[in-house]
Design a protein around this motif. Sequence first.
Motif, PDB file in Angstrom:
ATOM      1  N   ALA A  28       0.828  -1.207   0.000  1.00 55.40           N
ATOM      2  CA  ALA A  28       0.000   0.000   0.000  1.00 55.40           C
ATOM      3  C   ALA A  28       0.867   1.263   0.000  1.00 55.40           C
ATOM      4  O   ALA A  28       0.583   2.223  -0.731  1.00 55.40           O
ATOM      5  CB  ALA A  28      -0.923  -0.010   1.212  1.00 55.40           C
ATOM      6  N   MET A  29       1.936   1.264   0.804  1.00 52.84           N
ATOM      7  CA  MET A  29       2.829   2.421   0.853  1.00 52.84           C
ATOM      8  C   MET A  29       3.459   2.673  -0.512  1.00 52.84           C
ATOM      9  O   MET A  29       3.543   3.817  -0.970  1.00 52.84           O
ATOM     10  CB  MET A  29       3.908   2.195   1.912  1.00 52.84           C
ATOM     11  CG  MET A  29       3.418   2.266   3.345  1.00 52.84           C
ATOM     12  SD  MET A  29       4.699   1.781   4.541  1.00 52.84           S
ATOM     13  CE  MET A  29       5.980   2.987   4.166  1.00 52.84           C
ATOM     14  N   GLY A  30       3.920   1.595  -1.156  1.00 59.14           N
ATOM     15  CA  GLY A  30       4.554   1.751  -2.464  1.00 59.14           C
ATOM     16  C   GLY A  30       3.599   2.283  -3.508  1.00 59.14           C
ATOM     17  O   GLY A  30       3.938   3.196  -4.290  1.00 59.14           O
ATOM     18  N   LEU A  31       2.359   1.745  -3.543  1.00 64.56           N
ATOM     19  CA  LEU A  31       1.379   2.189  -4.530  1.00 64.56           C
ATOM     20  C   LEU A  31       0.955   3.634  -4.284  1.00 64.56           C
ATOM     21  O   LEU A  31       0.867   4.435  -5.223  1.00 64.56           O
ATOM     22  CB  LEU A  31       0.168   1.256  -4.495  1.00 64.56           C
ATOM     23  CG  LEU A  31       0.377  -0.145  -5.084  1.00 64.56           C
ATOM     24  CD1 LEU A  31      -0.868  -0.990  -4.898  1.00 64.56           C
ATOM     25  CD2 LEU A  31       0.729  -0.052  -6.566  1.00 64.56           C
ATOM     26  N   VAL A  32       0.686   3.965  -3.028  1.00 60.56           N
ATOM     27  CA  VAL A  32       0.264   5.330  -2.710  1.00 60.56           C
ATOM     28  C   VAL A  32       1.375   6.323  -3.055  1.00 60.56           C
ATOM     29  O   VAL A  32       1.122   7.390  -3.642  1.00 60.56           O
ATOM     30  CB  VAL A  32      -0.129   5.442  -1.223  1.00 60.56           C
ATOM     31  CG1 VAL A  32      -0.309   6.901  -0.826  1.00 60.56           C
ATOM     32  CG2 VAL A  32      -1.403   4.651  -0.954  1.00 60.56           C
ATOM     33  N   THR A  33       2.614   5.983  -2.715  1.00 59.19           N
ATOM     34  CA  THR A  33       3.743   6.860  -3.021  1.00 59.19           C
ATOM     35  C   THR A  33       3.856   7.091  -4.521  1.00 59.19           C
ATOM     36  O   THR A  33       4.049   8.221  -4.987  1.00 59.19           O
ATOM     37  CB  THR A  33       5.046   6.254  -2.483  1.00 59.19           C
ATOM     38  OG1 THR A  33       4.953   6.101  -1.076  1.00 59.19           O
ATOM     39  CG2 THR A  33       6.223   7.144  -2.820  1.00 59.19           C
ATOM     40  N   SER A  34       3.729   6.022  -5.292  1.00 61.07           N
ATOM     41  CA  SER A  34       3.841   6.128  -6.742  1.00 61.07           C
ATOM     42  C   SER A  34       2.714   6.967  -7.336  1.00 61.07           C
ATOM     43  O   SER A  34       2.943   7.817  -8.209  1.00 61.07           O
ATOM     44  CB  SER A  34       3.833   4.719  -7.352  1.00 61.07           C
ATOM     45  OG  SER A  34       4.029   4.774  -8.741  1.00 61.07           O
ATOM     46  N   LEU A  35       1.489   6.760  -6.863  1.00 65.27           N
ATOM     47  CA  LEU A  35       0.354   7.517  -7.387  1.00 65.27           C
ATOM     48  C   LEU A  35       0.446   8.996  -7.015  1.00 65.27           C
ATOM     49  O   LEU A  35       0.172   9.873  -7.840  1.00 65.27           O
ATOM     50  CB  LEU A  35      -0.953   6.917  -6.862  1.00 65.27           C
ATOM     51  CG  LEU A  35      -1.360   5.571  -7.475  1.00 65.27           C
ATOM     52  CD1 LEU A  35      -2.552   4.989  -6.742  1.00 65.27           C
ATOM     53  CD2 LEU A  35      -1.670   5.737  -8.962  1.00 65.27           C
ATOM     54  N   VAL A  36       0.827   9.272  -5.772  1.00 62.79           N
ATOM     55  CA  VAL A  36       0.971  10.668  -5.353  1.00 62.79           C
ATOM     56  C   VAL A  36       2.032  11.370  -6.189  1.00 62.79           C
ATOM     57  O   VAL A  36       1.872  12.529  -6.594  1.00 62.79           O
ATOM     58  CB  VAL A  36       1.329  10.737  -3.850  1.00 62.79           C
ATOM     59  CG1 VAL A  36       1.734  12.155  -3.463  1.00 62.79           C
ATOM     60  CG2 VAL A  36       0.149  10.283  -3.010  1.00 62.79           C
ATOM     61  N   ALA A  37       3.129  10.660  -6.489  1.00 57.82           N
ATOM     62  CA  ALA A  37       4.205  11.255  -7.285  1.00 57.82           C
ATOM     63  C   ALA A  37       3.751  11.581  -8.698  1.00 57.82           C
ATOM     64  O   ALA A  37       4.271  12.515  -9.326  1.00 57.82           O
ATOM     65  CB  ALA A  37       5.393  10.294  -7.331  1.00 57.82           C
ATOM     66  N   ALA A  38       2.769  10.837  -9.223  1.00 57.43           N
ATOM     67  CA  ALA A  38       2.344  11.029 -10.613  1.00 57.43           C
ATOM     68  C   ALA A  38       1.173  11.988 -10.760  1.00 57.43           C
ATOM     69  O   ALA A  38       0.781  12.298 -11.894  1.00 57.43           O
ATOM     70  CB  ALA A  38       1.974   9.677 -11.224  1.00 57.43           C
ATOM     71  N   VAL A  39       0.602  12.457  -9.656  1.00 55.74           N
ATOM     72  CA  VAL A  39      -0.586  13.307  -9.741  1.00 55.74           C
ATOM     73  C   VAL A  39      -0.296  14.591 -10.511  1.00 55.74           C
ATOM     74  O   VAL A  39      -1.033  14.954 -11.445  1.00 55.74           O
ATOM     75  CB  VAL A  39      -1.120  13.629  -8.326  1.00 55.74           C
ATOM     76  CG1 VAL A  39      -2.114  14.785  -8.381  1.00 55.74           C
ATOM     77  CG2 VAL A  39      -1.774  12.407  -7.722  1.00 55.74           C
ATOM     78  N   ILE A  40       0.778  15.293 -10.164  1.00 59.15           N
ATOM     79  CA  ILE A  40       1.075  16.570 -10.821  1.00 59.15           C
ATOM     80  C   ILE A  40       1.447  16.365 -12.288  1.00 59.15           C
ATOM     81  O   ILE A  40       0.909  17.066 -13.165  1.00 59.15           O
ATOM     82  CB  ILE A  40       2.183  17.325 -10.053  1.00 59.15           C
ATOM     83  CG1 ILE A  40       1.672  17.720  -8.659  1.00 59.15           C
ATOM     84  CG2 ILE A  40       2.624  18.562 -10.821  1.00 59.15           C
ATOM     85  CD1 ILE A  40       2.709  18.416  -7.797  1.00 59.15           C
ATOM     86  N   PRO A  41       2.360  15.417 -12.630  1.00 60.06           N
ATOM     87  CA  PRO A  41       2.628  15.194 -14.061  1.00 60.06           C
ATOM     88  C   PRO A  41       1.383  14.776 -14.839  1.00 60.06           C
ATOM     89  O   PRO A  41       1.194  15.206 -15.983  1.00 60.06           O
ATOM     90  CB  PRO A  41       3.671  14.072 -14.039  1.00 60.06           C
ATOM     91  CG  PRO A  41       4.339  14.196 -12.720  1.00 60.06           C
ATOM     92  CD  PRO A  41       3.261  14.637 -11.787  1.00 60.06           C
ATOM     93  N   ALA A  42       0.520  13.946 -14.231  1.00 64.22           N
ATOM     94  CA  ALA A  42      -0.698  13.520 -14.924  1.00 64.22           C
ATOM     95  C   ALA A  42      -1.618  14.713 -15.171  1.00 64.22           C
ATOM     96  O   ALA A  42      -2.237  14.838 -16.250  1.00 64.22           O
ATOM     97  CB  ALA A  42      -1.419  12.449 -14.104  1.00 64.22           C
ATOM     98  N   ARG A  43      -1.714  15.601 -14.202  1.00 61.04           N
ATOM     99  CA  ARG A  43      -2.544  16.789 -14.389  1.00 61.04           C
ATOM    100  C   ARG A  43      -1.962  17.691 -15.466  1.00 61.04           C
ATOM    101  O   ARG A  43      -2.691  18.249 -16.297  1.00 61.04           O
ATOM    102  CB  ARG A  43      -2.639  17.542 -13.063  1.00 61.04           C
ATOM    103  CG  ARG A  43      -3.593  18.736 -13.103  1.00 61.04           C
ATOM    104  CD  ARG A  43      -3.578  19.480 -11.780  1.00 61.04           C
ATOM    105  NE  ARG A  43      -2.254  20.034 -11.511  1.00 61.04           N
ATOM    106  CZ  ARG A  43      -1.953  20.735 -10.415  1.00 61.04           C
ATOM    107  NH1 ARG A  43      -2.872  20.927  -9.481  1.00 61.04           N
ATOM    108  NH2 ARG A  43      -0.743  21.221 -10.241  1.00 61.04           N
ATOM    109  N   SER A  44      -0.610  17.810 -15.489  1.00 61.21           N
ATOM    110  CA  SER A  44       0.041  18.625 -16.512  1.00 61.21           C
ATOM    111  C   SER A  44      -0.198  18.044 -17.904  1.00 61.21           C
ATOM    112  O   SER A  44      -0.431  18.773 -18.868  1.00 61.21           O
ATOM    113  CB  SER A  44       1.539  18.719 -16.236  1.00 61.21           C
ATOM    114  OG  SER A  44       1.782  19.313 -14.979  1.00 61.21           O
TER     115      SER A  44
END
Length: 846
Positions: free
Chosen positions: A362-378
């Motif tokens: 769960a920690m790994g998945l959440v960390t990865s998704l949080v890291a991609a939020v800004i690039p995905a929005r961009s």
Amino acid sequence: MILLRLISLPYARKHLLRCLLTTAGIVLGVGVFVGMRTANRSVLAAFNQTIDRIAGAAQLQVSAGEAGFDEDVLDQVRSLPEVRAAAPVIEATVATDKRNLLILGVDMLGDRSIRSYDLEGDDQAIDDPLIFLAQPDSLMVTKKFADERGLAVNSRLPMRTMQGDQVFTVRAIMKPGGLANAFGGDLAIMDIYAAQKMFGRGRKFDRIDIALGEGTVLEDATRKLQALLGSGFQVEPPSSRGQQFESTSRMYALASNITSVFALFIGMFIIYNTFAIAVTERRAEIGILRALGATRGQIRTLFLAESALAGLAGTSVGVLFGILMARAMAGYIGGLLTEVYGVAQSPGDLTLDPWLIGTAVAMGLVTSLVAAVIPARSAARVDPVKALQKGGYQSLGEGENRARRRWAMAFGVASVVAFVFSRFGIMTYVGFVLAILAAVLLSPAMSFRLARALRPLLAGLRPVEGALAADSLIQAPRRTSGTIAALMLSLALVISLGGLARASYDSLAEWMRIALNPDFFVTTAETLSSRSFVFPGSLADGLRAIDGVAEVQPVRSVRVMVKNALIMVIAGDIGNIAKRVHLPPVEGNSEEMYRLAAEEKGVVVSANFARLHDAHMGEVLEIPAPAGILRLPIVGVVDDFSDQQGTLLLNRGLFIRYWHDDSVNVFRVYVTPGADAAQVRQRILQAFGGQQRLFVLTNREVRDFITRLTDQWFGLTNVQTAVAVLVAILGIVNALTVSITDRRRELGVLQAVGGLRNQIRHTIWMEAIAIGIIGVALGLALGAVQLFYSIEIARRDLVGISITYAYPFQTALILIPVILGSALLAALGPAESAVRGSLIEALEYE
């Protein structure tokens, strides 16, 4: 799924190495989390298994700390009607040629009611306990131990005891399983009265194992035994020993948790930067998809799905990496805890907790998704027309910059407020997290300002190449912000760990200079932490009679349950010790506190005991002892590194009366001025070395031992330095790759108007070095702040000792060339890619 197959998969194949390296942060964070936690759990589980197997049918155990108690307590226990069987035990750990051996001294006449022995063959010496008792050299070993050393029944096994070198005879071999599997199979059984002589215990037992009568309620029996024996004894189930051991490993677990979470945080920025690069490189694809009718939500979902898959892959590898790490770390942690605390345990198979694995995933998945939020929005906000243009770059808008600065200011102020209220434990951690967030938010703006400050310097070194390198960073701060943030966090962690280690070494060196000033330490083992063997108090007179010995100070150290924790009690002749040792008081008056302690009117406690267990000057401590509860006020607080849970300094006479024990762990020996220390040492060994187990350690040897233990605690610093270098190489490679992609037309124009390949190379190299310089500058600055919080956390929750703030300038000086060299190394590949690309494609009409 269609977009993942048609768009994402080809991109991942094209940039396979980068995609693999992207997950390195998640692999590292999850691996450290799983590895450290699993190693700790495995060591604890092994200790609990040893307790369970040794306890046998025992439902309760009577103890009085490490010092033990007199034999007559056994008769009192057996007099209680609820007690069906009571067996005395002596338990000690002995170092062998390969590893530690746990020796259990038992009374064979009554022990069969508690423990069962499944033996190989049919040996009457064991079947008849009287025969075993009549042969005090008898030893029972496990089949594992026997096979490893080529032993059989009637084999001889030499051991160094308190009665000198003696040879024991293997009378029986226990089959694998049950008791024989305790302590990883490194177990031996001997008669309890032989064990008393071997370990110098006199007429004392370590504990009594109790089996209750049928139908007896455990709580009722516990209450009656406690009332019978008094509050100076502990009457508890065997499992309570595991809880005590868990509390001793708490500090190591907390430190490893902080490191693993920080590693995941760094990994988040690596992923963020990689996906930011992917958005830049795939602008054309995004533009085409948008032009064909793809919605912003589909684009955003595509990048988040890629991040989730990368996170899942990194987490899976991280879990496997953590398990491999745990196998290596379990022995390391177990050995360290055994050496520091003298606790007998031997880690066996790993204990894998499904909840731990699930939490890590769960920690790994959440960390990865949080890291991609800004690039995905961009990516979702990319304008299709601009996306199909080549040569564009990312920029950081002034409005966005102002918002970041405002948030950073708010977090910074909140961090200061949290620190002001740091007397509430959780607020220290809140302030620490807020300070890190403030630094992360400020990193793009600071990177921009530092790049502008570097421009004249770079241009002065190489007018064209330097200016181009600096302009690349100035025009696109977002492109390198993730790399610089990850590098900044990694270096800050290295600085904080290095500073904590340096400050600890300085404080430790000062304590050793004051407290450990005897010329020799006469001990029962090669280390000061072993307390299985003890000397008779009468040996002090023999040592004083040695020519060249000026003074002998006997010291007894045992752990006793105080304030629900195992605390080291140090008993010595305080009047004499105070003449040689004057630890500066943290609280109290130096002369007054030693005088009161010598008069047995108070106790001097260590500062870490006071902080970790909320003790204060004047507070009356209740110290359980076989003779009853010893109540003494705290008359002084000093910095003392003898034990990480804290120490209590008592007068030796008081200890002898309350514990009925005049034995000694260590003799502090001072040599007569002018006498040859080497000759005095040799005289001691000649006089007593052949008669009993005795070692004479020099002052230097003891200090080196303590320093080595400290090195083991701070061994993680070197690992974090390696991680910082890896982050530098990975991040800078990615940042330069996208820089070249963004500037392909610019670089093509340079080559078309006569720019040499070496000039292009130098431009890329200088940009990499500039990224390294900015990352180092920010990392070293943040490290100063993080070190401040690390010292406060260590003081409050880890060791409880006040550590002087000392910035690790030596570590910083080492990091600078290492990181800059790594940056230059990371630039070699991208630079060659830039100069060897197609000039026609670079100049293609937009």
